[in-house]
Design an enzyme around this catalytic site. Structure first.
Site, PDB file in Angstrom:
ATOM      1  N   HIS A 173      21.513  16.631 -30.911  1.00 53.09           N
ATOM      2  CA  HIS A 173      20.657  15.548 -30.507  1.00 53.09           C
ATOM      3  C   HIS A 173      20.063  14.714 -31.551  1.00 53.09           C
ATOM      4  CE1 HIS A 173      17.219  18.491 -31.039  1.00 53.09           C
ATOM      5  NE2 HIS A 173      16.417  17.551 -31.573  1.00 53.09           N
ATOM      6  N   ASP A 203      24.046  22.216 -28.348  1.00 50.15           N
ATOM      7  CA  ASP A 203      22.791  21.468 -29.124  1.00 50.15           C
ATOM      8  C   ASP A 203      23.066  21.678 -30.885  1.00 50.15           C
ATOM      9  OD1 ASP A 203      20.768  19.418 -29.752  1.00 50.15           O
ATOM     10  OD2 ASP A 203      19.408  20.952 -29.884  1.00 50.15           O
ATOM     11  N   SER A 277      13.895  19.252 -35.864  1.00 54.85           N
ATOM     12  CA  SER A 277      15.256  19.645 -35.234  1.00 54.85           C
ATOM     13  C   SER A 277      16.410  19.748 -36.383  1.00 54.85           C
ATOM     14  CB  SER A 277      15.443  18.609 -34.278  1.00 54.85           C
ATOM     15  OG  SER A 277      14.555  18.621 -33.511  1.00 54.85           O
TER      16      SER A 277
END
Length: 416
Positions: A173, A203, A277
């Site tokens: 993402h 992901d 992330s």
């Protein structure tokens, strides 16, 4: 000792213990009888006129409501800005109806696949490191990632160096939908990235930059983690580069649903925010045991210390297949077990699917699974962790028991 304290402000005399307190002023009491003070005439009490009072009260109510609405508006804008900057999936956060996490691969140059590069999981070895040494080691292999969509906005995240010649692991993402991706290293060197592989459901994405002499991270085995074990997260939290936070493993094999997909993740109290992330979750030996991916967010801000990372076992499986250019499929054993262990250890089979390899190899309901690949089976979580690093066609050797007799069988996983 230097009286000036290296130029730091010392504060006023009221903050210094070596200064005496000032004496209070004396109060002179006259001698002789005390006489009562002369009473002054009481002024007439002014009466409030009702229309004027009602108007004032209405004005106060309007101002309070306006302040509350403005605060809610600006708080909402702050949440949206953070979401736009990283796109980190946040469970429990109320997202706008017209905005959804992008799951399309980045439109950047494609890198070569099938190069034979793999993620190697190293055993935990050596002395336990203090956090200062963990940071000094991890910062050399942590990177910042800037993804531009070409539409006036982009996202920022983190990543981990896999090889010295420029393979990078991050979250899918972070780079989804990007038209340009740049990777910044600890020495501020910035290089354009190409795409090796991308998988939105898992992901995870693998990037490649043209470089040499990079410091690769050492990956540890997430299957040996224990609840309560210290860990640390490293990443560009809210855009602040190389933010380092500590915590513990709160839970293992935590099933979390994100965008309709259930993921089995490591839960940690280490602070994970937008920008973290794709960054590493580190164990006590400075090894990467997870890739930080999501956090819990509530509208009232009451959620604290609820961050999640993809276990390194799953990272290896996915990254190895992406680099090899192979399709990623989810495997399953083809049987179900009683989650409550039997007395003495092991799990009892409840159902064995007739179209599974487990059935073909002779496993039946009532059999007890004692070991998997030589490791004792103490709970349902052992099978879950084992499956993270496996796919359809991969085999597991089980030590089983039936009617007091033990036997060994190798079972291949089937496609979910």
């Amino acid at each position: 000792m230097n009286d000036h304290n290296d130029g730091l402000w010392q504060g006023g005399s009221w903050e210094r213990s070596d200064c005496p307190l000032p004496e209070l002023p004396a109060v002179h009491i006259p001698e002789g009888p005390v006489r009562p003070a002369r009473k002054r005439p009481r002024p007439r009490r002014r009466r409030w006129k009702w229309p004027w009072f009602a108007g004032l009260l209405s004005l106060i109510v309007v101002l309070c409501l306006s302040a509350a609405l403005l605060e809610r508006y600006f708080m909402g804008q702050a949440i949206l800005r953070h979401w736009d900057r990283d796109g980190m999936p946040s469970v429990g956060e109320e997202q706008p109806q017209d905005e959804k996490l992008d799951d399309t691969p980045p439109a950047i140059p494609q890198a070569e696949t099938g190069t034979g590069v793999t993620v190697e999981l190293q055993p935990a070895q050596g002395a336990v490191l203090p956090y200062t040494q963990i940071y000094d080691r991890a910062i050399l292999s942590a990177v910042s990632i800037q993804a531009s969509t070409g539409r006036g906005y982009g996202s920022a995240g983190s990543g981990v160096v896999l090889t010295e010649d420029g393979y990078i692991i991050t979250n899918a993402h972070v780079v989804a939908g990007a038209r340009e991706v740049k990777v910044m290293f600890h020495d501020n060197r910035t290089l354009p990235a190409s795409l090796v592989g991308f998988h939105a459901v898992e992901d995870l994405a693998v990037l490649k930059v043209e470089a040499s002499g990079l410091t690769p991270a050492q990956f540890g085995d997430s299957s040996v983690l224990h609840i309560g074990e210290p860990v640390a997260a490293l990443g560009d939290s809210l855009g602040y580069r190389a933010t380092f936070t500590d915590g513990i493993v709160s839970s293992l094999d935590r099933e979390v649903e994100v965008e309709g997909v259930t993921m089995s993740l490591i839960q940690t109290t280490a602070a994970i925010n937008y920008g973290n992330s794709g960054g590493p979750l580190l164990n006590r030996y400075g090894q990467v045991v997870g890739i930080n991916t999501i956090k819990i967010v509530t509208e009232d801000g009451s959620a604290e210390g609820l961050g999640f990372a993809i276990p390194s076992r799953r990272v290896k499986y996915v990254a190895d297949h992406l680099i090899a250019g192979e399709e990623i499929k989810t495997g399953r054993f083809g049987f179900s077990v009683n989650r409550i262990p039997v007395v003495g250890g092991g799990l009892e089979l409840l159902i064995v699917e007739e179209d599974s390899d487990a059935w073909a190899k002779g496993l039946r309901a009532g059999d007890i699974l004692l070991e998997a690949d030589g490791a004792p089976i103490t709970g349902f979580e052992d099978l879950t962790r084992l499956k993270l690093g496996l796919g359809p066609g991969d085999g597991v050797t089980f030590l089983c028991e039936r009617d007091g007799e033990q036997f060994t069988v190798e079972v291949e996983l089937i496609e979910a």
